[in-house]
Design a protein around this motif. Structure first.
Motif, PDB file in Angstrom:
ATOM      1  N   PHE A   1       1.290   4.080  -3.198  1.00  0.00           N
ATOM      2  CA  PHE A   1       0.903   5.344  -2.930  1.00  0.00           C
ATOM      3  C   PHE A   1       1.842   6.206  -3.359  1.00  0.00           C
TER       4      PHE A   1
ATOM      5  N   GLY B   1       0.604  -1.273   0.133  1.00  0.00           N
ATOM      6  CA  GLY B   1      -0.013  -0.041  -0.012  1.00  0.00           C
ATOM      7  C   GLY B   1       0.900   1.239   0.180  1.00  0.00           C
TER       8      GLY B   1
ATOM      9  N   ASN C   1      -8.095  -4.139  -4.215  1.00  0.00           N
ATOM     10  CA  ASN C   1      -8.630  -2.552  -3.872  1.00  0.00           C
ATOM     11  C   ASN C   1      -7.695  -1.714  -3.899  1.00  0.00           C
ATOM     12  N   VAL C   2      -6.358  -2.146  -3.515  1.00  0.00           N
ATOM     13  CA  VAL C   2      -5.307  -0.994  -3.688  1.00  0.00           C
ATOM     14  C   VAL C   2      -4.860  -0.990  -5.185  1.00  0.00           C
TER      15      VAL C   2
ATOM     16  N   ALA D   1      -7.739   4.048 -10.433  1.00  0.00           N
ATOM     17  CA  ALA D   1      -8.585   5.492 -10.532  1.00  0.00           C
ATOM     18  C   ALA D   1      -7.833   6.444 -10.307  1.00  0.00           C
ATOM     19  N   ALA D   2      -6.805   6.569  -9.326  1.00  0.00           N
ATOM     20  CA  ALA D   2      -6.144   7.752  -9.247  1.00  0.00           C
ATOM     21  C   ALA D   2      -5.097   7.790 -10.436  1.00  0.00           C
TER      22      ALA D   2
ATOM     23  N   ARG E   1      -7.364   9.587 -12.819  1.00  0.00           N
ATOM     24  CA  ARG E   1      -7.536  11.062 -12.263  1.00  0.00           C
ATOM     25  C   ARG E   1      -6.489  11.727 -12.866  1.00  0.00           C
TER      26      ARG E   1
ATOM     27  N   SER F   1     -13.346  -0.939  -9.785  1.00  0.00           N
ATOM     28  CA  SER F   1     -13.012   0.480  -9.420  1.00  0.00           C
ATOM     29  C   SER F   1     -14.477   1.216  -9.983  1.00  0.00           C
TER      30      SER F   1
ATOM     31  N   ALA G   1      -7.381  -1.171  -7.344  1.00  0.00           N
ATOM     32  CA  ALA G   1      -8.504  -0.379  -8.118  1.00  0.00           C
ATOM     33  C   ALA G   1      -8.075   1.115  -7.840  1.00  0.00           C
ATOM     34  N   GLU G   2      -7.909   1.436  -6.837  1.00  0.00           N
ATOM     35  CA  GLU G   2      -7.755   2.768  -6.212  1.00  0.00           C
ATOM     36  C   GLU G   2      -6.434   3.248  -6.896  1.00  0.00           C
ATOM     37  N   ALA G   3      -5.341   2.493  -7.344  1.00  0.00           N
ATOM     38  CA  ALA G   3      -4.342   2.899  -8.266  1.00  0.00           C
ATOM     39  C   ALA G   3      -4.712   3.242  -9.495  1.00  0.00           C
TER      40      ALA G   3
END
Length: 402
Positions: free
Chosen positions: A23, A19, A160-161, A167-168, A171, A128, A163-165
């Motif tokens: 990040f 994680g 989940n990590v 999405a980020a 963005r 995501s 998926a957030e990566a």
């Protein structure tokens, strides 16, 4: 039991470390590679794959992985439906576990499974947002084994990590595009400001020079020996001032390159000159045909004054009966980039003129010299003037051959 607890603690530590890595890291593919390597190591498997869902093909492409030979990543696919373990996880959005070859027979395993002898697997969807999952995170093994809920939870945490990566990354892509667009807008604003500054300087320069020219014309008119000559001189000067005003009108739309379409300018100028003449001369036909010819602002100013003087002379002398015709033709540049203007009338002509007209002719020739142009007269029923002048293309040719 103790070994199992240690294994869970190690999985938690691996997930926490990943994680932090995800990040900090901005490269999406490097995040995928780290996830595949960590998941395979934590679960004691020799292979791990991250499949990306492709809507048009309706399949899962191996986007990244661990333990595969070159050529698998980026090319291997499996159907995105319940015929394959990965496809089922993608469609149902639920974890899928295959414990051995007997369960694997229930699926149409993808080709790279058969190549590597994969018999057991556990996969979780990478979800995501509300749309289709990004893909599937899957650990594969060549030996039969049972995956428990802790293994599934471990992989779900990684998914989940990821998926957030994803999405980020999306963005950030939108943010970069927005920043680039703002930079473009700012650059365009600076360009427009620079254009306004250049045009303002050009306008000041033209106004100063043309005020000096008007002063010369006024002085010339005041020196005329008779009231009739002064009156005609004033009429001609008014036309010349109107010509300058028309140049400024076109100048406002010239842009930073400082170019004017002299053809369209001449058509408007002729219409204004005819409308300005006394009603008794309106029977005279002023026929103007002009091609598009781009010239500098300085050239447009000089040529506008020349046309005003020559056309006014034709009205006053060539068409002495207040009837007749004045033909104006403007053609684009020849091979050397020179533009050509011809003015033909059908009566006495400019050469049989008074002292006033001799002074006008002097001004015309002086203006043509200023713009590196030429002025010639030819025989005809009345008089024919031929003007040659440099266009924008001529200026470019001169620079290129200098």
């Amino acid at each position: 039991m103790i070994g199992h607890i240690k294994g869970l603690h190690q999985q938690q530590a691996d997930l926490a470390a990943f994680g932090g890595y995800a990040f900090r890291e901005t490269g999406l593919f490097r995040i995928f590679e780290m996830a595949a390597r960590t998941c395979a190591g934590s679960l004691g498997a020799r292979h791990c794959a991250i499949g990306r869902y492709r809507c048009v093909e309706n399949d899962l492409l191996v986007e990244a992985g661990f333990g595969w030979r070159p050529g698998i990543i980026g090319t291997a696919v499996s159907p995105a439906d319940e015929r394959s373990p990965q496809g089922r996880a993608c469609v149902t959005r639920e974890p899928v576990v295959v414990r051995g070859s007997q369960e694997m027979h229930a699926y149409d395993a993808p080709g790279f499974y058969r190549e590597y002898g994969i018999v057991s697997t556990v996969g979780v969807p990478i979800v995501s947002g509300a749309g289709p999952p990004f893909g599937v995170l899957e650990v594969e093994s060549t030996a039969e084994r049972s995956y428990d809920e802790h293994d599934i939870n471990f992989l779900t945490g990684f998914a989940n990590v990821l998926a957030e990566a994803v999405a980020a990354h999306g963005r950030n892509r939108v943010l970069r595009a927005t920043v680039a667009e703002m930079a473009t807008i700012a650059a365009e604003k600076e360009r427009l400001q620079a254009e306004r500054d250049v045009l303002a300087m050009e306008l000041r320069h033209r106004v100063r020079n043309n005020l000096q020219l008007i002063n010369v014309m006024v002085t010339t008119v005041l020196r005329q020996p008779s009231d009739v000559a002064r009156s005609r001189g004033l009429e001609r000067m008014i036309g010349q001032i109107m010509s300058l005003a028309e140049v400024y009108e076109h100048m406002l739309g010239a842009g930073i390159d400082g170019q004017v379409d002299f053809g369209s300018y001449a058509v408007v100028l002729c219409a204004n000159l005819h409308a300005q003449r006394p009603a008794s001369e309106h029977a005279i036909i002023l026929d103007c045909h002009a091609e598009a010819v781009r010239v500098s602002l300085a050239t447009a100013t000089a040529l506008g004054l020349v046309l005003t003087d020559l056309i006014s002379n034709s009205y006053e002398h060539a068409c002495s009966s207040h009837r007749g015709r004045i033909d104006l033709r403007i053609r684009g540049g020849d091979m050397a980039g020179q533009g050509v203007i011809t003015i033909a009338d059908h009566d006495v002509g400019y050469l049989a003129a008074t002292e006033t007209n001799h002074q006008g002719e002097w001004l015309v020739r002086r203006l043509m010299q200023q713009v590196r142009g030429t002025l010639d007269t030819g025989p005809g029923t009345g008089n024919v003037w031929t003007l040659r002048f440099p266009t924008i293309d001529a200026d470019r040719i001169a620079i290129a051959t200098a």
